[in-house]
Design a protein around this motif. Structure first.
Motif, PDB file in Angstrom:
ATOM      1  N   VAL A  38     122.621 -73.786  -5.133  1.00  0.00           N
ATOM      2  CA  VAL A  38     122.052 -73.008  -4.169  1.00  0.00           C
ATOM      3  C   VAL A  38     120.995 -72.415  -4.876  1.00  0.00           C
ATOM      4  O   VAL A  38     119.921 -72.436  -4.376  1.00  0.00           O
ATOM      5  N   ASP A  39     121.184 -71.392  -5.853  1.00  0.00           N
ATOM      6  CA  ASP A  39     119.829 -70.844  -6.599  1.00  0.00           C
ATOM      7  C   ASP A  39     119.138 -71.731  -7.061  1.00  0.00           C
ATOM      8  O   ASP A  39     117.950 -71.316  -7.056  1.00  0.00           O
ATOM      9  N   THR A  42     116.581 -72.826  -4.391  1.00  0.00           N
ATOM     10  CA  THR A  42     115.946 -71.669  -4.163  1.00  0.00           C
ATOM     11  C   THR A  42     114.796 -71.486  -5.152  1.00  0.00           C
ATOM     12  O   THR A  42     113.531 -71.545  -4.536  1.00  0.00           O
ATOM     13  N   ALA A  45     112.035 -74.784  -4.795  1.00  0.00           N
ATOM     14  CA  ALA A  45     111.472 -74.369  -3.763  1.00  0.00           C
ATOM     15  C   ALA A  45     110.253 -73.372  -4.057  1.00  0.00           C
ATOM     16  O   ALA A  45     109.177 -73.594  -3.764  1.00  0.00           O
ATOM     17  N   ALA A  46     110.587 -72.382  -4.736  1.00  0.00           N
ATOM     18  CA  ALA A  46     109.828 -71.318  -5.288  1.00  0.00           C
ATOM     19  C   ALA A  46     108.508 -71.713  -6.207  1.00  0.00           C
ATOM     20  O   ALA A  46     107.374 -71.545  -6.132  1.00  0.00           O
TER      21      ALA A  46
END
Length: 184
Positions: A38-39, A42, A45-46
């Motif tokens: 999950v991280d 994230t 995407a960043a």
């Protein structure tokens, strides 16, 4: 000279094989840190949003080239992001082939250099020369990263060990095939 070339070619295979064992198998996970799926998604995407427009490159975060960035750098946290705007397979067969070619070119250079400076030595003497250069050069280039750039010690110690073992394996092959005297 044919034995020097053969030693360099086979040394390249030895160097590549050791590199594969350290980096192409689950053993490589010893050197890496994980943030979980999950991280990781994230962060990915960043990266796309913030670094994607700039393209592939090495990005110090925060950017230390401005007064505000220098202050933020001093406060931390900091990162050096080696960003590739394009995806690739893991493992990447192209990288494996390219690594074999690069390793072989480097070990051919080692074989030639060893012939020039250590051809009259015993196998043990030639291996001592290989070991001293392997440790000295890789220690500066790999262990220098945590020293000079505050990079993570664990990763670079693992990288350093993998390189020393690879060069020792390549050097052993080359030293074994090296003619006993420079004139042979």
């Amino acid at each position: 000279m044919p034995r020097v070339i053969l030693g360099g070619l086979l040394g390249g295979l030895a160097l590549w094989f050791v590199g594969f064992v350290f980096w192409g198998t689950p053993l490589s996970m010893l050197a890496l840190s994980s943030v979980g799926d999950v991280d990781s998604a994230t962060l990915q995407a960043a990266l796309v949003q913030t670094l994607g427009p700039g393209g592939t490159g090495a990005y110090p975060i925060p950017w230390p080239g401005t007064p505000a960035g220098t202050a933020a750098y001093g406060r931390g946290p900091v990162a050096l992001v080696l960003f590739n705007a394009n995806g690739f397979a893991n493992p990447d067969m192209g990288a494996l082939v390219g690594g074999l070619i690069l390793g072989t070119v480097c070990t051919l250079i080692l074989a030639y250099a060893l012939r020039m400076v250590a051809a009259g030595m015993s196998f043990g003497g030639r291996m001592t020369v290989v070991a001293l250069f392997a440790v000295a050069i890789t220690a500066y280039s790999q262990l220098g990263q945590p020293v000079f750039n505050h990079a993570p010690w664990g990763y670079f110690v693992y990288l350093w060990i993998s390189e020393v073992v690879g060069w020792l394996a390549a050097g052993a092959v080359i030293a074994r095939l090296m003619p006993r005297a420079a004139s042979q």
